[in-house]
Design a protein around this motif. Structure first.
Motif, mmCIF file in Angstrom:
data_model
loop_
_atom_site.group_PDB
_atom_site.id
_atom_site.type_symbol
_atom_site.label_atom_id
_atom_site.label_comp_id
_atom_site.label_asym_id
_atom_site.label_seq_id
_atom_site.Cartn_x
_atom_site.Cartn_y
_atom_site.Cartn_z
ATOM 1 N N GLN A 31 -3.424 11.654 -20.994
ATOM 2 C CA GLN A 31 -1.842 11.158 -20.411
ATOM 3 C C GLN A 31 -1.613 9.794 -20.882
ATOM 4 O OE1 GLN A 31 0.370 12.271 -16.435
ATOM 5 N NE2 GLN A 31 -1.761 11.507 -16.280
ATOM 6 N N TYR A 32 -2.328 8.744 -20.778
ATOM 7 C CA TYR A 32 -2.360 7.424 -21.258
ATOM 8 C C TYR A 32 -1.267 6.800 -20.383
ATOM 9 C CZ TYR A 32 -4.867 8.776 -25.478
ATOM 10 O OH TYR A 32 -5.870 9.214 -26.237
ATOM 11 N N GLU A 33 -1.051 7.137 -18.977
ATOM 12 C CA GLU A 33 -0.132 6.868 -18.118
ATOM 13 C C GLU A 33 0.092 5.296 -18.218
ATOM 14 O OE1 GLU A 33 2.273 8.589 -14.120
ATOM 15 O OE2 GLU A 33 -0.194 8.520 -14.447
ATOM 16 N N LEU A 34 -1.041 4.599 -17.816
ATOM 17 C CA LEU A 34 -1.396 3.118 -17.740
ATOM 18 C C LEU A 34 -0.235 2.686 -16.686
ATOM 19 C CD1 LEU A 34 -1.392 1.935 -21.555
ATOM 20 C CD2 LEU A 34 -3.282 2.630 -19.892
ATOM 21 N N ALA A 35 -0.102 3.476 -15.460
ATOM 22 C CA ALA A 35 0.758 3.213 -14.325
ATOM 23 C C ALA A 35 0.035 2.328 -13.081
ATOM 24 C CB ALA A 35 1.066 4.527 -13.750
ATOM 25 N N ARG A 36 -1.298 2.108 -13.465
ATOM 26 C CA ARG A 36 -1.908 1.163 -12.239
ATOM 27 C C ARG A 36 -1.761 -0.072 -12.903
ATOM 28 N NH1 ARG A 36 -6.158 3.952 -9.163
ATOM 29 N NH2 ARG A 36 -5.437 6.116 -8.927
ATOM 30 N N LYS A 37 -0.590 -0.736 -12.314
ATOM 31 C CA LYS A 37 -0.340 -1.955 -12.820
ATOM 32 C C LYS A 37 -1.423 -2.954 -12.193
ATOM 33 C CE LYS A 37 3.163 -0.741 -14.986
ATOM 34 N NZ LYS A 37 3.037 -0.221 -16.380
ATOM 35 N N ASP A 38 -2.087 -2.762 -11.226
ATOM 36 C CA ASP A 38 -2.819 -3.867 -10.493
ATOM 37 C C ASP A 38 -4.109 -4.041 -11.601
ATOM 38 O OD1 ASP A 38 -3.325 -1.321 -9.725
ATOM 39 O OD2 ASP A 38 -3.957 -1.907 -7.637
ATOM 40 N N LEU A 39 -4.661 -2.818 -12.134
ATOM 41 C CA LEU A 39 -5.435 -2.642 -13.236
ATOM 42 C C LEU A 39 -5.280 -3.354 -14.093
ATOM 43 C CD1 LEU A 39 -7.597 0.735 -12.187
ATOM 44 C CD2 LEU A 39 -8.281 -1.612 -11.828
ATOM 45 N N MET A 40 -4.201 -2.946 -14.766
ATOM 46 C CA MET A 40 -3.555 -3.485 -16.082
ATOM 47 C C MET A 40 -3.625 -5.098 -16.010
ATOM 48 S SD MET A 40 -3.413 -1.036 -18.244
ATOM 49 C CE MET A 40 -2.719 -1.649 -19.542
ATOM 50 N N ARG A 41 -3.146 -5.750 -14.847
ATOM 51 C CA ARG A 41 -3.226 -7.277 -14.724
ATOM 52 C C ARG A 41 -4.575 -7.724 -14.776
ATOM 53 N NH1 ARG A 41 1.474 -6.277 -11.556
ATOM 54 N NH2 ARG A 41 0.013 -5.968 -9.432
ATOM 55 N N LEU A 42 -5.328 -7.172 -13.928
ATOM 56 C CA LEU A 42 -6.679 -7.427 -14.226
ATOM 57 C C LEU A 42 -7.334 -7.404 -15.586
ATOM 58 C CD1 LEU A 42 -8.514 -8.458 -11.776
ATOM 59 C CD2 LEU A 42 -9.826 -6.272 -11.626
ATOM 60 N N TYR A 43 -6.985 -6.374 -16.402
ATOM 61 C CA TYR A 43 -7.557 -6.156 -17.496
ATOM 62 C C TYR A 43 -6.922 -7.459 -18.460
ATOM 63 C CZ TYR A 43 -7.853 -3.966 -22.138
ATOM 64 O OH TYR A 43 -8.284 -3.884 -23.560
ATOM 65 N N GLU A 44 -5.833 -8.043 -18.522
ATOM 66 C CA GLU A 44 -5.227 -8.930 -19.087
ATOM 67 C C GLU A 44 -5.944 -10.116 -18.714
ATOM 68 O OE1 GLU A 44 -3.193 -8.864 -21.669
ATOM 69 O OE2 GLU A 44 -3.189 -6.819 -21.488
ATOM 70 N N LYS A 45 -6.156 -10.258 -17.562
ATOM 71 C CA LYS A 45 -6.879 -11.687 -16.945
ATOM 72 C C LYS A 45 -8.293 -11.688 -17.387
ATOM 73 C CE LYS A 45 -4.983 -12.236 -12.353
ATOM 74 N NZ LYS A 45 -5.080 -12.206 -10.882
ATOM 75 N N GLY A 46 -8.811 -10.483 -17.604
ATOM 76 C CA GLY A 46 -10.178 -10.597 -17.951
ATOM 77 C C GLY A 46 -10.304 -11.007 -19.449
ATOM 78 N N LYS A 47 -9.405 -10.433 -20.092
ATOM 79 C CA LYS A 47 -9.553 -10.867 -21.656
ATOM 80 C C LYS A 47 -9.224 -12.109 -21.824
ATOM 81 C CE LYS A 47 -6.605 -7.538 -22.649
ATOM 82 N NZ LYS A 47 -5.510 -6.751 -23.763
ATOM 83 N N ALA A 48 -8.381 -12.583 -20.984
ATOM 84 C CA ALA A 48 -8.016 -14.034 -21.325
ATOM 85 C C ALA A 48 -9.234 -14.927 -20.651
ATOM 86 C CB ALA A 48 -6.763 -14.375 -20.431
ATOM 87 N N ALA A 49 -9.645 -14.449 -19.739
ATOM 88 C CA ALA A 49 -10.692 -15.571 -19.135
ATOM 89 C C ALA A 49 -12.375 -15.353 -19.890
ATOM 90 C CB ALA A 49 -10.967 -15.200 -17.789
ATOM 91 N N SER A 50 -12.261 -14.533 -20.874
ATOM 92 C CA SER A 50 -13.534 -14.253 -21.468
ATOM 93 C C SER A 50 -14.028 -15.625 -22.495
ATOM 94 C CB SER A 50 -13.785 -13.123 -22.343
ATOM 95 O OG SER A 50 -13.960 -13.265 -23.607
ATOM 96 N N TRP A 51 -15.443 -15.787 -22.390
ATOM 97 C CA TRP A 51 -16.106 -17.016 -22.814
ATOM 98 C C TRP A 51 -17.167 -16.498 -23.771
ATOM 99 C CZ3 TRP A 51 -20.905 -17.441 -20.440
ATOM 100 C CH2 TRP A 51 -21.206 -16.815 -19.453
ATOM 101 N N ASN A 52 -17.911 -17.351 -24.592
ATOM 102 C CA ASN A 52 -19.018 -17.238 -25.208
ATOM 103 C C ASN A 52 -20.125 -18.065 -24.581
ATOM 104 O OD1 ASN A 52 -20.597 -17.093 -27.492
ATOM 105 N ND2 ASN A 52 -18.978 -16.389 -28.850
ATOM 106 N N ALA A 53 -21.231 -17.458 -24.748
ATOM 107 C CA ALA A 53 -22.441 -18.000 -24.384
ATOM 108 C C ALA A 53 -22.584 -19.356 -25.101
ATOM 109 C CB ALA A 53 -23.553 -16.870 -24.290
ATOM 110 N N ASN A 54 -22.296 -19.314 -26.493
ATOM 111 C CA ASN A 54 -22.317 -20.513 -27.132
ATOM 112 C C ASN A 54 -21.858 -21.575 -26.653
ATOM 113 O OD1 ASN A 54 -23.787 -19.135 -29.102
ATOM 114 N ND2 ASN A 54 -22.094 -18.612 -30.289
#
Ligand SMILES: [Fe+2]
Ligand SMILES: [Fe+2]
Length: 367
Positions: A31-54
Motif C-alpha cells: 500500500q505504501y501509505e506512508l501515513a505514519r508521519k511521526d515515524l517518517m519524521r524520525l526516519y528523516e532525522k535518523g538519516k540526517a544525523a548519521s555519522w561515520n566511525a572514521n
C-alpha cells in the motif's frame, strides 16, 4: 574503517558463532501509505544525523590505568572501600584492576548488545507490517553496524581488555530473535535492551570522565539510541489495549518480567570476579546486595519504566513485580515521546550524586 586487532574479543565456550532458529512471517506492504508521519519524521532525522566511525579521533591515546591512578590519588580507592563496603578492603592495585575490568566488562556487553540490536532490527525490517517502520528500521540497522564497529575497535585496540557475552544477555537476545511476534522484537530490543543501554551509556560517560575518546563515542551512540528507543515507543503505541485479549497481554507481561530479571542478573558481573581470581561466591552476593549497586542497577531502568507506562504495559502484574524491585519510582520521569532526543543523563547524574551523598557518610562511619 580498517584497524589492527591487537587484543581480540575472547571466544565464548559455546563457540565462535551460534544459530538461533525462528519461524516468522515476512510482511510486504503493497500500500505504501506512508501515513505514519511521526515515524517518517524520525526516519528523516535518523538519516540526517548519521555519522561515520572514521570521524572519531582514533589517534587519542587511551590510558585507563593512568586515569584510574589519578583518581586513586584523589581518594577514589578510599571511597570505593567505604561507599561500596566490599567483603574485604581492597588495595590500590586491586581497585585499579577492578575498575579496569568493570569498564571492560560493561563495554563488552555494550558491544554484544549492539550486535543483538543489529540482527533484531533487521528482523523488524522483515516483520513489521508498515513501510514507514521498515524505512526507519533499515536506517537503524546501519546505525547498529556502526555501533558494533566503534565499540569493537575501542575494546580491542584501545582498552585491550574484553569479555565474552554474559549468559543472561545471550538468553535475552536469543529470546528476542527466536520469537515469531514482531511486537516482541520491539519490546525486547527497543524498549528493554536499548532503554537500559540509554541509561547505562549515561552512567558510563560519568564513570569515564576524563577519557575523551569514550566520551565522544558514547555521545554519538547515545544520540542514535535515543531515536531507537523513540522508534520502539512510536511503533508500539496504541497496540496494548484491554481488547487485546487476556492471554496476549499476559504473554507480554511475562516477557517483560523475564527480560527484567535477565537484565538485572547480567549486571552482577560474575565473569569479572572469575577473571580477577576473586571468589565469585563472596563477591556476587555483595554485588547483589550492597546498597550502592542496588541503586545503580535500579537507575538503569529509569528510561524503561516511563516507556512501559506510556505503552500501557505497566499493568497491575508488571507493577507488582516492579514494586518488589523498587523500580516504580521512575514512572513519573519523561518517556521517550515527551523527551525523544535528549537522553536522560542529567536525571541520572542527579540521582547518582544524591545517592552517593546519602550513602557516603553513613557507610564511611561504618567502615
Ligand atoms: Fe546501538
Ligand atoms: Fe540502537
Amino acid at each position: 574503517m580498517d584497524y589492527f586487532q591487537t587484543n581480540p574479543v575472547p571466544i565464548p565456550s559455546f563457540g565462535a558463532s551460534t544459530a538461533v532458529g525462528a519461524t516468522m512471517d515476512t510482511i510486504f506492504d503493497w500500500q505504501y501509505e506512508l501515513a505514519r508521519k511521526d515515524l517518517m519524521r524520525l526516519y528523516e532525522k535518523g538519516k540526517a544525523a548519521s555519522w561515520n566511525a572514521n570521524e572519531v579521533d582514533w589517534s587519542i591515546d587511551v590510558d585507563i590505568e593512568r586515569l584510574t591512578r589519578e583518581r586513586e590519588a584523589m581518594g577514589a580507592g578510599g571511597m570505593l572501600n567505604s561507599v561500596l563496603n566490599p567483603p574485604r578492603q581492597l588495595s590500590d592495585r586491586e581497585v585499579i584492576d577492578f575498575n579496569m575490568n568493570m569498564n571492560g566488562f560493561m563495554l563488552s556487553q555494550f558491544l554484544h548488545g549492539e550486535q543483538g540490536a543489529l540482527v533484531a532490527t533487521a528482523k523488524i525490517v522483515q516483520q513489521v507490517p508498515w513501510e514507514e517502520a521498515k524505512f526507519y528500521a533499515a536506517n537503524q540497522v546501519a546505525d547498529e553496524a556502526r555501533h558494533v564497529e566503534v565499540y569493537h575497535r575501542y575494546l580491542t585496540e584501545k582498552l585491550g581488555l574484553s569479555y565474552e557475552i554474559h549468559p543472561s544477555l545471550k538468553t535475552l537476545l536469543d529470546d528476542i530473535c527466536s520469537d515469531s511476534r514482531w511486537d516482541i522484537t520491539y519490546l525486547g530490543m527497543q524498549i528493554m535492551v536499548e532503554g537500559l543501554a540509554l541509561a547505562a551509556f549515561g552512567i558510563m560517560r560519568l564513570l569515564m570522565e576524563g577519557e575523551p575518546l569514550i566520551q565522544d563515542i558514547t555521545s554519538r551512540v547515545m544520540a542514535d539510541e535515543s531515536r531507537h528507543v523513540a522508534f520502539g515507543v512510536l511503533s508500539l503505541q496504541g497496540l496494548y489495549t484491554e481488547d487485546m485479549g487476556g492471554n496476549e497481554l499476559r504473554e507480554r507481561e511475562d516477557f517483560i518480567i523475564e527480560a527484567t530479571h535477565l537484565m538485572r542478573d547480567r549486571l552482577l558481573m560474575h565473569q569479572v570476579f572469575e577473571r580477577l581470581g576473586w571468589d565469585a561466591k563472596v563477591w556476587v552476593p555483595w554485588m547483589r546486595e550492597t546498597p550502592f549497586m542496588v541503586g545503580f542497577r535500579q537507575m538503569l531502568f529509569s528510561k524503561i519504566v516511563p516507556n512501559l507506562k506510556r505503552l500501557g504495559l505497566l499493568t497491575p502484574r508488571v507493577r507488582a513485580e516492579y514494586a518488589k524491585l523498587d523500580l516504580l519510582r521512575f514512572e513519573g520521569m519523561a518517556d521517550s515521546v515527551e523527551d525523544p532526543e535528549v537522553a536522560p543523563p542529567e536525571e541520572l547524574v542527579k540521582l547518582l550524586t544524591e545517592f552517593m551523598a546519602e550513602n557516603a557518610p553513613q557507610a564511611s562511619a561504618a567502615g
